[in-house]
Design an enzyme around this catalytic site. Sequence first.
Site, mmCIF file in Angstrom:
data_model
loop_
_atom_site.group_PDB
_atom_site.id
_atom_site.type_symbol
_atom_site.label_atom_id
_atom_site.label_comp_id
_atom_site.label_asym_id
_atom_site.label_seq_id
_atom_site.Cartn_x
_atom_site.Cartn_y
_atom_site.Cartn_z
ATOM 1 N N HIS A 279 43.340 36.369 44.944
ATOM 2 C CA HIS A 279 42.705 35.887 43.711
ATOM 3 C C HIS A 279 41.278 36.442 43.679
ATOM 4 C CE1 HIS A 279 41.956 33.641 40.204
ATOM 5 N NE2 HIS A 279 41.917 32.407 40.662
ATOM 6 N N HIS A 330 47.868 43.633 37.582
ATOM 7 C CA HIS A 330 47.476 42.273 37.228
ATOM 8 C C HIS A 330 48.702 41.515 36.746
ATOM 9 C CE1 HIS A 330 45.443 38.987 35.038
ATOM 10 N NE2 HIS A 330 44.464 39.198 35.904
ATOM 11 N N ASP A 389 38.491 43.599 39.514
ATOM 12 C CA ASP A 389 37.991 43.768 40.881
ATOM 13 C C ASP A 389 37.743 45.227 41.242
ATOM 14 O OD1 ASP A 389 38.115 40.972 41.581
ATOM 15 O OD2 ASP A 389 40.293 41.190 41.600
#
Length: 452
Positions: A279, A330, A389
């Site tokens: 996460h 994702h 990210d």
Amino acid sequence: MGTTQNVQVFIDNLCGEYPQYNHIDSKSYANENVKRGLRNADGTGVLAGLTRVGSAQGYYMQDGAKTPMDGRLVYRGVDIRDLVAGVSEDNRFGFEEVVYLLLCGRLPDKGQLDAFNGVLSELRHLPRGFTEDAVMKNPSPDIMNKLARCILSLYSYDPAPDSCRLADMLRHSMELTARAPVIVAHAFAVKRHYYDHESLVLHYPRDDISFAENFLHALRPDKQYTPEEAHLLDLCLILHAEHGGGNNSTFSCRVLSSSMTDTYSAISAAVGSLKGPLHGGANNQVMEMFEYIKDGVKHWDDDDEIAAYLEKILRKEAGRRDGKIYGMGHAVYTLSDPRALLLKKYARELAPKHGCLEEFNLLEAVERLSPSVFASVKGDVKQISANVDMYSGLVYQMLGIPSEMYTPIFAVARIAGWCAHRIEEAMYGGRIMRPAYRSLEPVKGYTPLDER
């Protein structure tokens, strides 16, 4: 206190026999029609609730099939791209406006925003003695764990910590949002002092500067930052503030809130979820993977060499040897992650100024080449794209922020979104969440101790 040899031997023996009595075959999930990860077979999420707080959209359903689309992130009906553009056009800080939007359901006018900023400034100061008693005692090498513990500690300083009245939940939310960056900055300073043997420097927050400026002011020993740095951090905070009700940390917050527990318990649970490397902790994994790639690829401008190394990562022959290319793919987004696109734009502009252009180009090559590498190694032709990210770590690196602070910054931003969902669940959910688990263990009788 370390583990004794006797304890370790006992644990090793338990681990050796554990699979014999506890193993669950992965095929059993399919046989029992279990929605693993609360996802349907086509990758769509199992509908678990309704929300007006936010929405992340990465596909649409057409003729019963999941169809990829460019990603959209919407806060209370307002597209994130419009929010960022509006703030950038006025050359002002926008995170406070986003917090108001998430908590209250609409954009504030200038008077409301000024009043809200004043309230946040007043609430930013920690209770007397809190830093000494809750932050400095029992220092933690991990800032996320310390943040979760400090959030639980704030329960003891609240005159109505268990209240689920709207007025109290809004107060809880504003206090946690305002105080979290100060807690994180102090926790990091204490960590550096006790674990890295550096001087302990703590700064009080200021009332006359923005949320992003205050964070840099509190984080840096010399309290210095440039307007460009503060505006870039403000953008990062805006992009991380909310991501719908189905992500792991927000869902954790809503699960606890459905039991009508206190705000502090619900938000600390969300912090614990966000810490996980699958996460929020993924931004650290991206930068760790990037270091492996930088060391393993001699020619950063050679696509073939980069692709070959990515293949090794997928085959568990390089990097962490877990078969994952962090920063790619994702659960919702398919063609693009709007947060990644915005961060990439700013990273491209800043990289030459910070001597990071070659690193940016290498990271961009990883993004460009990964889909074809996935297809060749795994035979997986589904649409994948870079997630937030992929570029957030590089942006933080250019801001001079240490890697152990990447996920805590994510948490500092997301508290506003978590609190908005917590209030919504407590006000309108109306039922404790209680999904079903099917037991695979056959019923057997009790065997007396001397007969085992």
